[in-house]
Enzyme design. Sequence first.
Site, mmCIF file in Angstrom:
data_model
loop_
_atom_site.group_PDB
_atom_site.id
_atom_site.type_symbol
_atom_site.label_atom_id
_atom_site.label_comp_id
_atom_site.label_asym_id
_atom_site.label_seq_id
_atom_site.Cartn_x
_atom_site.Cartn_y
_atom_site.Cartn_z
ATOM 1 N N SER A 47 0.857 -1.104 0.137
ATOM 2 C CA SER A 47 0.194 0.343 -0.139
ATOM 3 C C SER A 47 0.481 1.206 -0.260
ATOM 4 C CB SER A 47 -1.225 0.021 1.102
ATOM 5 O OG SER A 47 -0.190 -0.305 2.174
ATOM 6 N N LYS A 48 1.924 1.437 1.003
ATOM 7 C CA LYS A 48 2.832 2.264 0.775
ATOM 8 C C LYS A 48 3.486 3.199 -0.752
ATOM 9 C CE LYS A 48 3.297 1.963 4.868
ATOM 10 N NZ LYS A 48 2.672 3.266 5.694
ATOM 11 N N ASP A 49 2.999 1.912 -1.870
ATOM 12 C CA ASP A 49 3.385 2.757 -3.121
ATOM 13 C C ASP A 49 2.302 4.015 -3.321
ATOM 14 O OD1 ASP A 49 4.999 1.057 -4.374
ATOM 15 O OD2 ASP A 49 3.784 0.463 -6.095
ATOM 16 N N THR A 79 7.035 1.877 2.932
ATOM 17 C CA THR A 79 7.487 2.660 2.405
ATOM 18 C C THR A 79 8.936 3.416 2.144
ATOM 19 O OG1 THR A 79 6.302 3.624 4.303
ATOM 20 C CG2 THR A 79 7.264 5.201 2.924
#
Length: 345
Positions: A47-49, A79
């Site tokens: 999800s850090k994209d 991240t």
Amino acid sequence: MKKNIQAHSSVLELIGNTPLIELQKITKGMKGSFYAKVEAFNPGHSSKDRIALYILEQAEKKGILKPGDTIIETTSGNTGFSIAMVSIIKGYKCILAVSSKSSKDKIDMLRTMGAEVYVCPAHVPADDSRSYYEVAKRLHQETKGSVYINQYFNELNIEAHYHTTGKEIWEQTNGQITHLVACSGTGGTISGIGRYLKEQNPEVKILGIDAYGSVLQKFHETKEFDKDEIYPYRIEGLGKNLIPSATDFDVIDSFTKVTDENSAHTAREIAKTEGLFVGYTSGAAMQGIKQMSEEGVFDKDSIVVVIFPDHGSRYMSKIYSDEWMSQQGFFDSVNQESNAISYIK
């Protein structure tokens, strides 16, 4: 002459719009319907994209980030990988201060993506000069032309998920979601999604997952930072020993704490039941659902979406290693090792 080639200009165009997958086996016997937002389908496998792309593009628009600059960040691994990936495409140098709690797999991936990596001791106070927070600050001060992302205290962390993940979940459930379950580390994911969903329907419950050894749940309940809550734990990217301003505690309805051991076994169970190879925090989120289900939080009409933040490949030397699991004392008569390997000669 090139004609009708269906291709993306770079991996950055693949960020977001991740699938929602119904969980049918691991949730057997539970009341309600359960769906996983599987963030491993992002090109950087987490999800850090979303925040890496959003924050850097906002910095570019505001003139904060210029060609040739260096990006510095504090990270437990995911991240950092996403920032390194975006930096490669956009042409920035990347320096990362990483917690020693991060798996070797994550650290090796960061180096492979061209990042300069500083591994910092995990179990020191946040204001210790050796902590990854303070090391990142020092590197920023020492590096000319650098920009410090500082995801723990960056409102853009929340905005990224408000504008993307929250909207996607609302549309994918056709506005029928009743509960969101998400781990809270920096708090950007749960806060951004929570804000969006609460704006659409204030009745949606936003349920956070915290770790034993973290201060988040008690701070949410009492508004007091209790350093006595802090002790070492193994889950990466979950919980905190400080209070991130990127957590909007007002949109979170409650927290549930989970253990290292249960979360590890539940991650393995997800793989064996749903065929989804997910990370440690995904196991923690699913473990939280199990506990809440036993407590009667959900009913037959509940439509629950859980965030699975990253891919299991980043934990091969940890929760998917029988050796590591044994070293932690996580195997017993109920929770056995993986299937044996047979070598044919």
